[in-house]
Design an enzyme around this catalytic site. Structure first.
Site, PDB file in Angstrom:
ATOM      1  CB  CYS A  66     -31.303  86.526 -13.768  1.00  0.00           C
ATOM      2  SG  CYS A  66     -32.023  88.228 -13.632  1.00  0.00           S
ATOM      3  CB  CYS A  69     -29.659  88.292 -10.850  1.00  0.00           C
ATOM      4  SG  CYS A  69     -31.301  88.086 -11.274  1.00  0.00           S
TER       5      CYS A  69
END
Length: 419
Positions: A66, A69
């Site tokens: 991600c 993230c």
């Protein structure tokens, strides 16, 4: 005789010794847990023990692939040692939700990153900023007292400076603590609350505090209308906050909200917002979020800036004669727009279907999308094998929703304004 008294003395002192031992044992058992100034890695084996050991634990449920993230990780590394030094320390932790799927499901994770703060084991979703400095300010708010008692001008100044500018500040000068406390418990996560028991007129003048009636009905209305900034930058995070506000949204759509001319207009919008608290004022740039602005018929080819009034759902109103805002005398044009809206000189529109679906799909969790796509694929497979009349599951909108979701899934959680 002496030998007989000795056991009596021993018996009398035994309860005292036992009491002392009990106190010592109790003190040892309540020793504060070890200070954690780095980001903890949690998994199935240590998650429950961590949130039960520490009063406040901020958890980042992430996936290694991600992008959002990856950008958040270094911010958490910076914030962790700062939060560890608070009077009420906050532990920063993370869980690889892509690996520990059972743990992720248990904590209702369906998008990345999902952020939660566990206060005495009870989770609360976090939708605040992710830059380290702002993250620290927001998390400090979670562990602050419901109401802070201020007993001097110095205490007031210190409270205001430490609170910062990211939450509204409400100070009840001479107000009964109980009145403020009831409201503080209700709105704690959205504002700072305090009661000043001793103060001078000078401190009120210095901070230019608004004076309002202290009757609870008017006080609560004032608080709810001042929880948001005067002009809200519209993005996926702020929409999650706006879903709890039932006021209409006056939306200003710009080419690029970072440009100097846009900032000048936003300043004027804030002045209008200050005088129209019954409405929420927001702004968004086409450059920043074109997918969203297209749902209101605004793109790079549109004459901008423009203003509309959005109900936060499927409809918005444009004001006849105020389709766009020229660069000169923008304050008067905004006033005319608001007057036209309040007088009903409006045209009702619906947000455009395809673009809105794309916007909604961008907020759906990735795993949810995969499940929908898998079910559709299986349905098509059985259709092909049996050559029978195709089964129909759900509605046409749901099918379009699933197809579009595959292409436009994102890292953000659901929960924004939608039907």
């Amino acid at each position: 005789m002496k030998t007989r008294q000795s056991p009596l003395i021993l018996l009398k002192t035994t309860p005292l010794l036992l009491l002392l031992l009990s106190i010592i044992s109790s003190a040892e058992s309540t020793t504060p847990p070890e200070k954690i100034n780095t980001v903890l890695e949690l998994d199935d084996s240590n998650f429950d023990s961590t949130i039960s050991t520490y009063d406040y634990v901020f958890v980042d449920f992430y996936a290694p692939w991600c992008g959002h993230c990856k950008r958040l990780a270094p911010e958490l590394d910076v914030a962790a040692p700062i939060l560890a030094e608070l009077k009420k320390p906050i532990v920063i932790a993370k869980v690889n939700a892509d690996k520990y799927t059972r743990l992720a499901r248990k904590h209702e994770v369906d998008g990345f990153p999902t952020l939660k703060i566990y206060m005495h084991g009870v989770p609360t979703d976090y939708y605040g900023p992710r830059k380290a400095e702002l993250l620290v300010r927001f998390l400090r708010k979670f562990v602050a007292p419901d109401v802070t008692i201020l007993n001097s001008d110095f205490a007031i100044r210190e409270f205001v400076e430490e609170a910062g500018t990211h939450f509204p500040i409400f100070i009840g000068f001479g107000l009964n603590e109980t009145v403020m406390s009831n409201l503080a418990i209700k709105y704690k996560k959205k504002a700072w609350f305090s009661v000043a028991s001793d103060f001078s007129e000078d401190v009120m003048v210095h901070y230019d505090f608004d004076k309002i009636p202290t009757l609870r009905k008017f006080l609560e209305e004032f608080i709810t209308q001042n929880l948001l900034p005067l002009a809200v930058p519209i993005n996926q995070e702020t929409l999650k906050v706006l879903k709890d506000d039932h006021r209409k949204i006056v939306l200003t759509i710009l080419e690029d909200d970072s440009e100097e001319k846009s900032q000048k207009l936003i300043k004027t919008v804030k002045a209008a917002a200050s005088a129209n608290r019954d409405l929420v004022f927001g702004y968004v740039g086409v450059k920043q979020w074109e997918e969203f602005t297209e749902t209101f018929g605004a793109n790079k080819e549109t004459k901008l800036p423009k203003m509309i009034v959005w109900d936060g759902d499927e409809e918005y109103h444009s004001v006849i004669g105020s389709e766009s805002i020229e660069e000169e005398d923008q304050g008067s044009q905004i006033s005319q727009f608001l007057a036209g809206y309040r007088e009903g000189r409006t045209e009702r529109n619906r947000v455009s279907g395809p673009s809105l679906m794309g916007y909604i799909n961008s907020l759906i969790g990735v795993k949810t999308v995969y499940i929908i796509v898998f079910l559709v694929a299986m349905l098509m497979f059985f259709q092909h094998i049996t050559k029978e009349e195709p089964l129909r599951v759900g509605t046409r909108d749901q099918a379009e929703h699933a197809t579009s979701s595959e292409a436009e899934s994102s890292d953000y959680r659901p929960g924004d304004k939608q039907e």
